[in-house]
Structures are given as C-alpha cells and as structure tokens.
Scaffold this active site. Structure first.
Site, mmCIF file in Angstrom:
data_model
loop_
_atom_site.group_PDB
_atom_site.id
_atom_site.type_symbol
_atom_site.label_atom_id
_atom_site.label_comp_id
_atom_site.label_asym_id
_atom_site.label_seq_id
_atom_site.Cartn_x
_atom_site.Cartn_y
_atom_site.Cartn_z
ATOM 1 N N ARG A 1 57.257 45.651 44.643
ATOM 2 C CA ARG A 1 55.962 45.013 44.802
ATOM 3 C C ARG A 1 54.905 45.984 44.280
ATOM 4 N NH1 ARG A 1 58.421 41.003 45.189
ATOM 5 N NH2 ARG A 1 58.345 39.388 46.811
ATOM 6 N N GLU B 1 47.545 41.976 41.205
ATOM 7 C CA GLU B 1 48.389 41.012 40.506
ATOM 8 C C GLU B 1 47.903 39.594 40.805
ATOM 9 O OE1 GLU B 1 52.961 39.670 40.924
ATOM 10 O OE2 GLU B 1 52.690 41.833 40.583
ATOM 11 N N HIS C 1 55.719 40.067 36.220
ATOM 12 C CA HIS C 1 56.449 39.685 37.435
ATOM 13 C C HIS C 1 57.475 38.581 37.139
ATOM 14 C CE1 HIS C 1 56.116 39.534 42.103
ATOM 15 N NE2 HIS C 1 57.369 39.402 41.693
#
Length: 299
Positions: A218, A244, A263
């Site tokens: 993450r 993000e 991602h």
C-alpha cells in the site's frame, strides 16, 4: 421479498443459495435500494464502493476482492462478517513484483524511452542474479514471489512481523540490520498503524546507493516525501503510491530513478477466474452453514 445477495459478475448468480434473490452490481452507476442485501461481494478495483456499506443495515457478510480491508472497516454496520481475498492475488502480484525488479535491474524503462526516441545507446546494466532481495512481508504473496525469484540465482532474505526461525524468516525488528546489505527491498505488508511509514527517511538512509525499493503493498507503507529527498540515490518501482491516484504534476512522476505503474499488480487475467470460483465457493459455504474462508472480522 427474499433477502438479496449482491455479486459483481453474472457468472456468480448460479451459486446464490436457494431462498435468496441474486443481483449483479459491478460498482458503476447507482444500485438503488440496498436495505434487503444480506451478502455483498464488493466489486474489485477502481469500482469499489465502500460508501454503500452503510446503506445495507441487514448485511450479514461482506466479501472483499482485495487482500487489504482497512478502507472497508470504518463503513461496516455492526455485526457484519468481513472476508478478504487472501490468496487470490498471489500469482498476479508476485508476477508484477518480479517484472518491476527485472525492469529496473535491466533498465527497461530507459530502453523503452530510447526506442521512442529512435536512439541506439547500449550500456551494461544491473542484474538480478547475484543480488540480495529482501522480502518485507512474507505472507502468501511473499511466498509466491520467493518461488519466482528462486530460479534467478539471487539471495532471498525474508522478513515478517514475527520471526519464524525454523523457516528462515526474520522478525520486523531485524529490518534495520538487514537493509544495508540489500540490493532490492520488496514491500508486501498490509497497511496498519504499525506499517504506515515503515520505510521512511531512516530506512532509506540505511540502504546502499543504487538499491531498489519495490512497493506492491500500500502506498503509505513507503514515505513518499522521504523517497523524493533521496533525489535518485535510491531507485524505486511503485505499483502503489501515496497519494493515490497519483495527481497530475506530482513530483513522483518525474523523480529520477522512479518507475510507476497505476496499482495494477493484482488485477491480471489470472485473478478473475480465481475470484469467480472463490465467490461461488463462499456462497455455497454460506448457504450450507459451513465456515467461510478468509474471515478477517467475525462480526
């Protein structure tokens, strides 16, 4: 009206237990009244809608299609069983992490830029063979990555929250001692208060010049500001970022020796058939009163 099961793909409707209505919601548009939903399989990827959870007061089970579950917890009604997708992303994420490592070691981003510029400028590159790779977060994805790294003639060092000496796994307390000898550091830990900022200014400072940090965990596990301060001394391959999505004009886009993918590590073709089979099995278990897989919160 029967209670309703909400799934992201039509293929899963055949597994809805008898006595329940099944419906498809893929995360796009407005789903309407959700007060009768008792089993919700949250759509995957950018179509996740955690905001809908508070509109399901009768929900008994929430099934995620991500391994991480920190974003869903604050929105869950009381008494809901929460299951994650541990194991479904192992192959995809491990493949992507290996691809990022090889892309950096063999300078593929530079060769791609040279091709677009029609420039022939050969030079020798780094290599994965002979490198020491530190896997930080040796769970199921870490084991999948280890199996893919093993044929590449590299030295693999494993770190988990708790040491497992019998399996050659260091505890997280050994991280600082291990970083100076690592050529590649792969972050695979879940995001928690313990792991937020796990690799920051001090940790990056311990790493040797030209070492690579790969983040497929993450974004906040790696301190963005601390990485930018390295000014290219530490190389980075990031599938996740903080913030993000990465905003336009963010300095990470143009930072030296930083390679970014948006991602996508877990969402390859390998994931979707596995996810559909897993949902079918979870629904069968639930309909038969059997224990569910991957329970992370038991109501």
């Amino acid at each position: 009206m029967p209670d309703r099961v909400l799934v992201p793909w039509e293929e899963n409707l055949s597994a809805v237990p008898e006595g329940f209505d099944g419906a498809v919601f893929d995360g796009r548009g407005e789903p309407g009244d959700l007060s009768d939903v008792v089993f919700y399989v949250m759509p995957y990827g950018r179509d996740q809608r955690v905001d809908l959870l508070s509109r399901m007061p009768r929900m008994r089970v929430c099934q995620l299609l991500t391994a991480g579950y920190e974003t869903a917890v604050p929105h869950l009604p009381d008494g809901v069983v929460l299951c994650n997708a541990r194991g479904l992303h192992d192959a995809s994420t491990a493949e992507h992490a290996l691809a990022l490592i090889l892309a950096d070691r063999r300078d593929l981003p530079r060769w791609s830029a040279d091709q677009r510029a029609q420039t022939w400028n050969p030079h020798y590159t780094r290599s994965l063979a002979g490198s020491r790779v530190l896997i930080v977060g040796h769970g199921s994805i870490g084991r999948a990555l280890e199996s893919r790294l093993a044929p590449n003639e590299c030295d693999i060092v494993k770190v988990a929250r708790t040491a497992r000496p019998g399996q050659g796994v260091h505890g997280i307390g050994d991280l600082h001692a291990l970083l100076p000898e690592a050529d590649v550091v792969v972050l695979l830990t879940p995001l928690s208060e313990e792991t937020r900022g796990l690799v920051g200014e001090k940790e990056l400072g311990l790493m040797r010049d030209g070492a690579l940090v790969v983040n497929v965990a993450r974004g906040p596990v790696l301190d963005t500001a601390a990485l930018l301060k390295q000014e290219g001394r530490i190389r980075a391959a990031l599938d996740v970022t903080d913030p993000e999505p990465l905003p336009q004009d963010h300095p990470l886009w143009t930072a030296p020796n930083v390679f970014v993918t948006p991602h996508v590590a877990g969402g390859s073709d390998t994931f979707y058939p596995r996810a559909r089979r897993f949902i079918d099995e979870q629904l069968r278990r639930w309909g038969n009163g059997a224990p569910l897989e991957n329970v992370v919160l038991d109501g």
